[in-house]
Design an enzyme around this catalytic site. Structure first.
Site: not given
Ligand code: NAD
Length: 269
Positions: A146, A159
């Protein structure tokens, strides 16, 4: 461009929803077989929808990145059901659910769970799949970090620290696995409308006085306007396109890198 990954096996950890689900779909669109690993039960529906849409083999497996045994079991199942993993994508992630600015809004006890899911979770995932990747003709791993891990984002310090760790671990793993023909890269997304992103807004909004609260869209739009040179949110598909390219042999000379897909919010020298 043909990404030369047809019939390869992709594993998407955290693939049930959000960015991971988009990566799983994009991998299948390139002809990869896809294993969707997640703690969330919607992994099954996600895997079935992808199979129907792209006519590729998929499977859905329960896996928790905080539990090494569940990842080892899932890795054995992937090998049995689809064959050895060629491309590993680790998108599982979660925030603290609290607004951590200043950092003493959080307790030190809020940190371990966030580090465990986001950082040690990525480490466990690579442990579980490293042997399969080494057996591939062109193995790759892609970790989702991120931009919060690059800028000390004033939202959720554990985070941010975990994601900084993911960026560094990407480099360690890339060095170690290079000798085995496996590349390791990371993507730092910016702002994407997902459950996780909405929880950051919720934690912020809950702490604001009534007259300063904002709905999710306005909060995000304002951040984007203020911080993003290209002036728009990123989408899960933006991240997925970059992820599948970095995984593919077309990116065969790229390893140890973190690519920001953030509309220019953070620019590297
Ligand atoms: N959405 C944003 O703006 C953003 C920005 C930067 C980074 N990210 C990163 O992108 C990645 C995906 O996040 P997202 O935004 O799609 O969120 P999201 O909540 O839609 O998806 C996250 C997924 O991870 C799964 N998950 C959570 N804990 C888990 C565990 N212990 N074991 C297995 N699966 C698990 C959840 O069930 C979910 O399906 C993450 O690493 C997040 O940190 C997101």
């Amino acid at each position: 461009m043909d990404l030369l990954v047809k019939n390869d096996v992709a594993v998407v950890v955290g693939g049930a929803q959000g960015i991971g689900a988009a990566i799983a779909d994009a991998a299948a669109a390139e002809g990869m077989c896809v294993a969707v690993l997640d703690i969330h039960p919607s992994r099954q529906a996600a895997a079935e929808a992808i199979a129907a849409r792209h006519q590729v083999k998929t499977c859905a497996l329960a896996a928790d990145v905080t539990d090494a045994k569940s990842l080892d079991d899932a890795a054995a199942q992937v090998r049995q059901q689809l064959g050895a993993c060629d491309h590993l994508f680790c998108a599982a992630g979660a925030g603290s659910g609290k607004f951590g600015f200043p950092f003493w809004n959080l307790e030190p006890t809020d940190w371990p769970r966030v580090l465990d899911i986001n950082l040690t979770g990525a480490v466990r995932t690579l442990h579980a799949f490293r042997e399969q990747l080494m057996q591939s003709a062109h193995g790759s791993a892609l970790l989702i970090a991120s931009i919060a891990g690059q800028i000390g984002s004033p939202t959720d310090p554990p985070y941010s620290a975990a994601k900084a760790g993911v960026i560094n671990f990407t480099q360690c793993a890339a060095r170690d696995l290079a000798a085995h023909g496996v590349r390791v890269n990371a993507i730092s997304p910016g702002m994407i409308k997902t459950t996780l992103n909405k929880s950051v807004w919720q934690a912020w909004n809950d702490r604001q006085p009534a007259d300063q609260q904002q709905d999710y869209e306005s909060w995000g739009d304002e951040k984007v306007r203020r911080n993003v040179p290209l002036g728009r949110w990123q989408t899960p598909e933006d991240i997925a396109a970059a992820a599948v390219f970095l995984a593919s042999p077309r990116a065969g000379n790229i390893t140890g890198q973190t690519v920001n897909v953030d509309g220019g919010q953070v620019m590297h020298a």
